[in-house]
Design a protein around this motif. Sequence first.
Motif, PDB file in Angstrom:
ATOM      1  N   THR A 138      -8.975   5.452  -2.201  1.00  0.00           N
ATOM      2  CA  THR A 138      -8.486   4.664  -0.751  1.00  0.00           C
ATOM      3  C   THR A 138      -6.921   4.739  -0.683  1.00  0.00           C
ATOM      4  O   THR A 138      -6.332   4.411   0.195  1.00  0.00           O
ATOM      5  CB  THR A 138      -9.144   3.276  -0.590  1.00  0.00           C
ATOM      6  OG1 THR A 138      -8.675   2.517  -1.507  1.00  0.00           O
ATOM      7  CG2 THR A 138     -10.663   3.500  -0.388  1.00  0.00           C
ATOM      8  N   THR A 143       0.740  -1.193   0.097  1.00  0.00           N
ATOM      9  CA  THR A 143       0.019   0.065   0.047  1.00  0.00           C
ATOM     10  C   THR A 143       1.002   1.089   0.002  1.00  0.00           C
ATOM     11  O   THR A 143       0.496   2.206  -0.714  1.00  0.00           O
ATOM     12  CB  THR A 143      -0.894  -0.091   1.309  1.00  0.00           C
ATOM     13  OG1 THR A 143      -1.746  -1.085   1.075  1.00  0.00           O
ATOM     14  CG2 THR A 143      -1.860   1.132   1.261  1.00  0.00           C
ATOM     15  N   ASP A 154     -14.395   3.527   8.151  1.00  0.00           N
ATOM     16  CA  ASP A 154     -14.260   2.040   8.201  1.00  0.00           C
ATOM     17  C   ASP A 154     -14.154   1.553   6.566  1.00  0.00           C
ATOM     18  O   ASP A 154     -15.224   1.588   5.876  1.00  0.00           O
ATOM     19  CB  ASP A 154     -15.297   1.436   8.956  1.00  0.00           C
ATOM     20  CG  ASP A 154     -15.124  -0.131   9.055  1.00  0.00           C
ATOM     21  OD1 ASP A 154     -13.970  -0.493   8.400  1.00  0.00           O
ATOM     22  OD2 ASP A 154     -15.946  -0.844   9.443  1.00  0.00           O
ATOM     23  N   LEU A 155     -13.030   1.408   6.339  1.00  0.00           N
ATOM     24  CA  LEU A 155     -12.572   1.110   4.789  1.00  0.00           C
ATOM     25  C   LEU A 155     -13.361  -0.261   4.151  1.00  0.00           C
ATOM     26  O   LEU A 155     -13.540  -0.558   3.246  1.00  0.00           O
ATOM     27  CB  LEU A 155     -11.225   1.148   4.357  1.00  0.00           C
ATOM     28  CG  LEU A 155     -10.832   2.665   4.207  1.00  0.00           C
ATOM     29  CD1 LEU A 155      -9.351   2.512   4.031  1.00  0.00           C
ATOM     30  CD2 LEU A 155     -11.443   3.575   3.209  1.00  0.00           C
ATOM     31  N   ASP A 156     -13.624  -1.201   5.384  1.00  0.00           N
ATOM     32  CA  ASP A 156     -14.314  -2.516   5.151  1.00  0.00           C
ATOM     33  C   ASP A 156     -15.738  -2.290   5.088  1.00  0.00           C
ATOM     34  O   ASP A 156     -16.609  -3.394   4.723  1.00  0.00           O
ATOM     35  CB  ASP A 156     -13.854  -3.389   6.450  1.00  0.00           C
ATOM     36  CG  ASP A 156     -12.387  -3.720   6.434  1.00  0.00           C
ATOM     37  OD1 ASP A 156     -11.795  -3.808   5.496  1.00  0.00           O
ATOM     38  OD2 ASP A 156     -12.068  -3.938   7.549  1.00  0.00           O
ATOM     39  N   SER A 157     -16.428  -1.152   5.411  1.00  0.00           N
ATOM     40  CA  SER A 157     -18.012  -0.926   5.272  1.00  0.00           C
ATOM     41  C   SER A 157     -18.172  -0.299   3.583  1.00  0.00           C
ATOM     42  O   SER A 157     -17.283   0.361   3.332  1.00  0.00           O
ATOM     43  CB  SER A 157     -18.357  -0.241   6.238  1.00  0.00           C
ATOM     44  OG  SER A 157     -17.873   1.170   6.280  1.00  0.00           O
TER      45      SER A 157
END
Length: 160
Positions: free
Chosen positions: A112, A3, A101-104
């Motif tokens: 991102t 990343t 929350d990048l998972d939501s």
Amino acid sequence: MNTKSLYQEVILDHNKKPRNYGTLDKASHQAVGHNPLCGDHLNIALNLDRDLIDSIAFHGESCAICKASASMMTTVVKGKTRSDAETLIQEFRDMAMGKLDLDSPHHLGRLTVFAGVRDLPTRVKCAILPWHTLHAALNSVTTTSTEAADDPMHATIGDA
């Protein structure tokens, strides 16, 4: 590719070859944003066709993070509605400050890549300035800053 190296590659690419860099002759909306801490100074100009961002451009003097953020922002919001752009503005700001929350579910996609800026407190305002300035332009506010009452770190989008 990890990343961090992807982040660096994207920043360097958009800094060297910024998309939508320049001016618009007859902008329906524009704003100037300033980050006194870093010295970033950006002008965002756009044309709204009904409720769609038909064209958008930016120019000014800024650090690599700010310029890359502005370049990616203009690419992503072109063709979007004002409402969709405001959603992206809020989500990007929340992501940069570590509040998303990048998972939501979210709408940021490739943006991102800027998620790591949350770990660099002195650079958060650099990444946010173009988005804060776009928000100002969409709401017919001609100038904005990352300091004092205009500080996007301390005001909600609805308050700006």
